[in-house]
Every structure is written in structure tokens, then in C-alpha cells.
Design a protein around this motif. Structure first.
Motif, PDB file in Angstrom:
ATOM      1  N   ALA A   1       0.800  -1.253   0.099  1.00 44.75           N
ATOM      2  CA  ALA A   1      -0.001  -0.083  -0.081  1.00 44.75           C
ATOM      3  C   ALA A   1       0.904   1.258  -0.039  1.00 44.75           C
ATOM      4  O   ALA A   1       0.596   2.318  -0.691  1.00 44.75           O
ATOM      5  CB  ALA A   1      -0.802   0.071   1.196  1.00 44.75           C
ATOM      6  N   LYS A   2       1.700   1.315   0.668  1.00 39.44           N
ATOM      7  CA  LYS A   2       2.798   2.496   0.795  1.00 39.44           C
ATOM      8  C   LYS A   2       3.483   2.790  -0.638  1.00 39.44           C
ATOM      9  O   LYS A   2       3.453   3.804  -0.954  1.00 39.44           O
ATOM     10  CB  LYS A   2       3.896   2.161   1.829  1.00 39.44           C
ATOM     11  CG  LYS A   2       4.823   3.299   2.175  1.00 39.44           C
ATOM     12  CD  LYS A   2       5.960   3.095   3.207  1.00 39.44           C
ATOM     13  CE  LYS A   2       6.807   4.335   3.697  1.00 39.44           C
ATOM     14  NZ  LYS A   2       7.359   4.744   2.319  1.00 39.44           N
ATOM     15  N   LEU A   3       4.067   1.553  -1.133  1.00 40.31           N
ATOM     16  CA  LEU A   3       4.723   1.831  -2.235  1.00 40.31           C
ATOM     17  C   LEU A   3       3.908   2.074  -3.462  1.00 40.31           C
ATOM     18  O   LEU A   3       4.108   3.008  -4.213  1.00 40.31           O
ATOM     19  CB  LEU A   3       5.476   0.469  -2.765  1.00 40.31           C
ATOM     20  CG  LEU A   3       6.167   0.454  -4.125  1.00 40.31           C
ATOM     21  CD1 LEU A   3       7.371   1.205  -4.164  1.00 40.31           C
ATOM     22  CD2 LEU A   3       6.654  -1.103  -4.307  1.00 40.31           C
ATOM     23  N   ALA A   4       2.447   1.465  -3.395  1.00 37.88           N
ATOM     24  CA  ALA A   4       1.615   1.831  -4.687  1.00 37.88           C
ATOM     25  C   ALA A   4       1.147   3.354  -4.404  1.00 37.88           C
ATOM     26  O   ALA A   4       1.045   4.003  -5.580  1.00 37.88           O
ATOM     27  CB  ALA A   4       0.339   0.933  -4.335  1.00 37.88           C
ATOM     28  N   GLY A   5       1.175   4.148  -3.296  1.00 35.01           N
ATOM     29  CA  GLY A   5       1.049   5.444  -3.095  1.00 35.01           C
ATOM     30  C   GLY A   5       2.061   6.251  -3.721  1.00 35.01           C
ATOM     31  O   GLY A   5       1.932   7.581  -3.573  1.00 35.01           O
TER      32      GLY A   5
END
Length: 278
Positions: free
Chosen positions: A201-205
Motif C-alpha cells: 500500500a505504501k509503495l503503490a501510493g
């Protein structure tokens, strides 16, 4: 285009343990049978088949060698059927799944009714249901609060499929609270699953596009793709580098890569190399 690999991605301890056990069983002249696919990764299952580790649907299809209980676990009845074959039984059930099975049985004895938060029909969920029922409990399966039946008792036990999301558990608990049902919760979501979801989730953002690698029949990989899609519209779920389409990354300056817990490192490396070559 810069390629960033998620901090937490790929094969977890339970999957690697199952693979190691299966590979050891295939050494020399050995042969073995797994009940269903060892893990939800078609490429790995094909590689194991080439080594003499074949997937079968029923214990009586295993005629020689050893029977391997897959990482998702089996029901108590299937386990007894394996033992009745008279062949060596190798238990590759993920330790986290074993813990969830014991929790389901314990909650059944204490509460009488168990809510399994998970995907109906998934082999791990079928095992959790069976363990609760064998311990004398009634069971329902709910992937979200809307799946809960209306005729619930005042007090229930709750156990979770190890690869479920935190949001799914919270939604089911909110549904129980709305109905005035008291819940005794055994949070059996795997730590490795949670870490992968949070890192993804962090990377996708932070990137223009993200690639999620893993079997389409893998529940945890599917959940990863859903989590990434909520943060990054240009999310692509692939099983191998061969599926990558350069058009997906037009005008992208950054692309992230993550992978489900059933995806070995060599498959991740292959996708990263293909993206870097673009």
C-alpha cells in the motif's frame, strides 16, 4: 523508468518451508503427491510436477512414495484418509494455518458458534470450518459484514483466514457489533501477510504504476492487487514476466513491484529485469 521493489514481498516462511519439504521428497528416486497444488502458484506447481511431485485431488490417488499435505492444510477427515493410505505423510501445512485450525477448534468448544472470516471455498477456509465443526461448533463463513446471517447467537468466536486483510476482519466485527453480538476474536492474520499488505500500500501510493506478481488463484496475491489498486489505478496483476505489456507503462517515471506470499524470488527477479529492460 525507475523500478522499485517492495520492502516486503514474495515467498513467506510457510511457503518456503512447504517448497523445501516437497523438494526434499523428490530427491533421488523419490516421488510424492500433494493433495491439490502445494501452493497457489501455477509455475511452481509445474516445476514440482517435472521433479516427480504431482498434485492429486484425493488421497487414494497417491499410489506410492509420500503424501504431502499442502501449505493451506486439510480437513481432519482428509488427514485421516492420508494416514489410512499407509504411505509416509509429510505435513507441509503452514504453521500459521495450523495455529488458525487450533484456534477454530478451541473457539468452537468455548463459544459453540464460530465465524470464519475468509473466502468461502478456499482450501484453508474449508479446513478451518471442518476443525470447528469437528469440535462440536456451528460455523458460518463471512468475507465481509454483509455476509453474516441474521440468526446469530449472542456470543460467537471469530477466527480469520491467514491471508485475509485487516479491513475484512474489521468489517465483519463491525457487522457483529451492529447485530449486538459479542465476539471473542482470535486474530490469525499472518504477520507476513500483514507486512506485505502494508508495504504494498505504501509503495503503490508513491509510484506511477505497480506490478503485483503471483498466481491468480492465490488469495493473498489477489488481496495485494486490490490493496494496490486502491492506492494506484495503474495496478497490474501478472503471473510471470511474459505477461508484461510495455503499453501499461507509457509515460511512467516510476513503477513498483510487489508479490504474494506464494511467489518465489526468481519470479520477482524475472519481472524486475523485464521492467528495467523497458
Amino acid at each position: 523508468m525507475q523500478v522499485f521493489r517492495s520492502k516486503n514481498a514474495g515467498a513467506c516462511y510457510g511457503v518456503q518451508r512447504a517448497l523445501d519439504l516437497a523438494l526434499k521428497a523428490s530427491e533421488g528416486d523419490g516421488s510424492a503427491f500433494t493433495l491439490g497444488p502445494l501452493i497457489h502458484n501455477p509455475q511452481v506447481v509445474a516445476e514440482l510436477d517435472a521433479r516427480g511431485v504431482r498434485a492429486v485431488e484425493r488421497p487414494d490417488e497417491a499410489t506410492h512414495g509420500a503424501i504431502i499435505i499442502r501449505s493451506h492444510g486439510v480437513t481432519p477427515a482428509v488427514r485421516r484418509s492420508c494416514e489410512a493410505q499407509g504411505l509416509p505423510v509429510i505435513d507441509a501445512t503452514c504453521p500459521h494455518v495450523s495455529r488458525a485450525q487450533k484456534a477454530a477448534a478451541k473457539l468452537a468448544g468455548e463459544c459453540g458458534f464460530v465465524v470464519v472470516v475468509g473466502e468461502a471455498g478456499h482450501p484453508e477456509v474449508e479446513g478451518l470450518v471442518a476443525y470447528a465443526q469437528e469440535a462440536g461448533g456451528s460455523v458460518c463463513v463471512a468475507e465481509c459484514g454483509a455476509d453474516l446471517p441474521n440468526d446469530l447467537p449472542e456470543h460467537v468466536g471469530v477466527v480469520v483466514q491467514t491471508t485475509q486483510t485487516r479491513d475484512a476482519l474489521e468489517d465483519v466485527l463491525a457487522g457483529l457489533k451492529e447485530r449486538g453480538v459479542e465476539a471473542e476474536v482470535k486474530d490469525t492474520v499472518c504477520t507476513a501477510t500483514r507486512q506485505r499488505q502494508q508495504a504494498a500500500a505504501k509503495l503503490a501510493g508513491e509510484v506511477d504504476a505497480i506490478v503485483v506478481i503471483g498466481g491468480r488463484n492465490s488469495a493473498n496475491t489477489t488481496h495485494l492487487a486490490e490493496i494496490c489498486a486502491a492506492e494506484c489505478p495503474r495496478t497490474h496483476h501478472v503471473e510471470s514476466a511474459a505477461e508484461l505489456d510495455p503499453a501499461w507503462f507509457a509515460d511512467c517515471e516510476t513503477v513498483g513491484v510487489t508479490a504474494g506470499a506464494s511467489t518465489p524470488d526468481n519470479q520477482i527477479d524475472s519481472v524486475v529485469r523485464a521492467l528495467e529492460a523497458m
